[in-house]
Scaffold this active site. Structure first.
Site, PDB file in Angstrom:
ATOM      1  N   LYS A   1       1.985  -3.540   6.671  1.00 11.49           N
ATOM      2  CA  LYS A   1       2.422  -3.495   5.267  1.00 11.49           C
ATOM      3  C   LYS A   1       3.933  -3.277   5.201  1.00 11.49           C
ATOM      4  O   LYS A   1       4.638  -3.918   4.420  1.00 11.49           O
ATOM      5  CB  LYS A   1       1.673  -2.405   4.497  1.00 11.49           C
TER       6      LYS A   1
ATOM      7  N   SER B   1       0.840  -1.203   0.000  1.00  8.83           N
ATOM      8  CA  SER B   1       0.000   0.000   0.000  1.00  8.83           C
ATOM      9  C   SER B   1       0.872   1.248   0.000  1.00  8.83           C
ATOM     10  O   SER B   1       1.972   1.259   0.573  1.00  8.83           O
ATOM     11  CB  SER B   1      -0.848  -0.024   1.266  1.00  8.83           C
TER      12      SER B   1
ATOM     13  N   TYR C   1      -2.148  -1.095  10.965  1.00  6.25           N
ATOM     14  CA  TYR C   1      -2.351  -1.562   9.582  1.00  6.25           C
ATOM     15  C   TYR C   1      -1.141  -1.181   8.720  1.00  6.25           C
ATOM     16  O   TYR C   1      -0.566  -2.007   8.008  1.00  6.25           O
ATOM     17  CB  TYR C   1      -3.636  -0.968   8.992  1.00  6.25           C
TER      18      TYR C   1
END
Ligand code: UD1
Length: 350
Positions: free
Chosen positions: A164, A135, A160
């Protein structure tokens, strides 16, 4: 070409938003997608949609990416059937920023732990090609836009975002000791829209966090007015800027990345990040206006406070993906928004 004679590719999170669209693109490119999903945040409806679009019963396995025994049994059964996996598109992960703040351990377990399990089983079965769902969140608030792949990571704003960054690190470290591994780290900007047939699209559970699903639900009357999170940012109209790309363009990028993996000749491992975006940004108000132009509908919205953790402006420099993967976006913002609306209407009447 029948399903069994095509090269088989595992799609973890295959019932999810991007996984399901990528499965259709894989099939169109001559592969058999083997869908796998634990269905925690997805629905068999997506699997049925993929099957309808592919015109055949593509395989689906309800399995958690942390279930090493289940993965081993699946990979072994494919080998025994004479259709060993040629690669993996790995989407299975949690993806909600706010939820990750409330449940960091769950994010670590599923997103990073799941990747670790998948890699161990993949190694045992000699699967060396992996396309990873990363991302643009890894960049945080970038110093320069458009952002290219050499931009440094900023400290992650959320668990989150950390998963990544951590997953990219795990893949890079893993490849360093595993020659002939080919890993594409795909850094998505903001995927929106749906398959133009409206057979598959995004199926958010509960109140959507992301802009476009909230917007289409607001227009459909399922939600109240859309709140624009902040109109006092240092941008031309005061609202945040993102790089919105059509999910089918993104799906096609996964096929291009898989082909890139399969074409690598080096004996050394290759790990390469690629930005996937259009190369231009749109503000929240520009998205609202583009939606109204594309659909003829009026968007009910009101200005609200800033949302914690939002970056002001980010859009991609996608030239590496163009040069090395031969991929670039083909669909406009308006097309993506019209397809999102068609999908919303199909859901309403389903
Ligand atoms: C972020 C991450 C993205 C990640 C995604 C997961 C960044 C730059 N992007 O996307 O990598 O995959 O979360 O969910 O870190 N907005 C409103 N009203 C709403 C909803 C959103 O105004 O009801 C605005 C937001 O403030 C933002 C834009 O719309 O400016 C897009 O928001 P959203 O769709 O949630 O995506 P990101 O936060 O950009």
């Amino acid at each position: 070409m029948s399903t069994s004679s095509r090269p088989h590719v595992l799609v973890t999170g295959g019932a999810g938003y991007i996984g399901s669209h990528s499965a259709v693109a894989l099939h169109e490119a001559g592969f058999t997608p083997v869908l796998m999903d634990n269905l925690h945040n997805s629905d068999l409806q997506a699997v049925n949609g993929v099957r309808e679009l592919c015109g055949e019963p593509v395989p689906f396995h309800q399995l958690d990416v942390r279930d090493g025994e289940g993965l081993t049994a699946l990979f072994t059964s494919l080998e025994e059937a004479g259709t060993p996996l040629q690669g993996i598109l790995h989407f299975a992960a949690h993806k909600a920023v706010g939820e990750s703040v409330a449940h960091p351990a769950m994010y670590a377990s599923n997103n990073v732990g799941g990747l670790g399990t998948l890699l161990e089983v993949a190694d045992a079965h000699n699967i060396r090609n992996l396309v990873f769902s990363s991302s643009c969140t890894v960049y945080g608030e970038p110093e320069n836009v458009p952002v290219d792949e050499s931009a440094p990571f900023q400290p992650a704003e959320s668990p989150y975002g950390w998963t990544k960054q951590a997953s990219e690190r795990v893949l890079t470290d893993h490849a360093a000791t595993h020659p002939e591994h080919r890993v594409a780290l795909l850094r998505y900007f903001n995927p929106i829209g749906a398959h133009p047939s409206a057979s598959i699209g995004e199926l958010p559970l509960g109140v959507p966090n992301n802009l476009v699903p909230f917007l289409t639900q607001a227009v459909a009357g399922i939600r109240g007015a859309l709140t624009v999170f902040g109109d006092d940012y240092p941008t031309a109209d005061g609202t945040c800027i993102r790089d919105y790309l059509h999910v089918m363009d993104l799906a096609e990028a996964h096929v291009a990345a898989l082909k890139w993996c399969l074409a690598q000749k080096s004996r050394e491992a290759v790990v390469r990040p690629f930005n996937l975006g259009t190369g231009s940004g749109a503000s929240v108000l520009e998205v609202i206006r583009a939606f109204e132009r594309a659909t003829g509908e009026r968007v009910p919205y009101a200005m609200g406070d800033r949302r914690a953790g939002d970056v002001v402006a980010i859009w991609a420099n996608p030239s590496r993906a163009k040069e090395e993967l031969g991929w670039e976006t083909k669909r406009s913002l308006e097309t993506a928004l019209a397809d999102a609306w068609r999908w919303q209407q199909a859901l309403k009447t389903a």
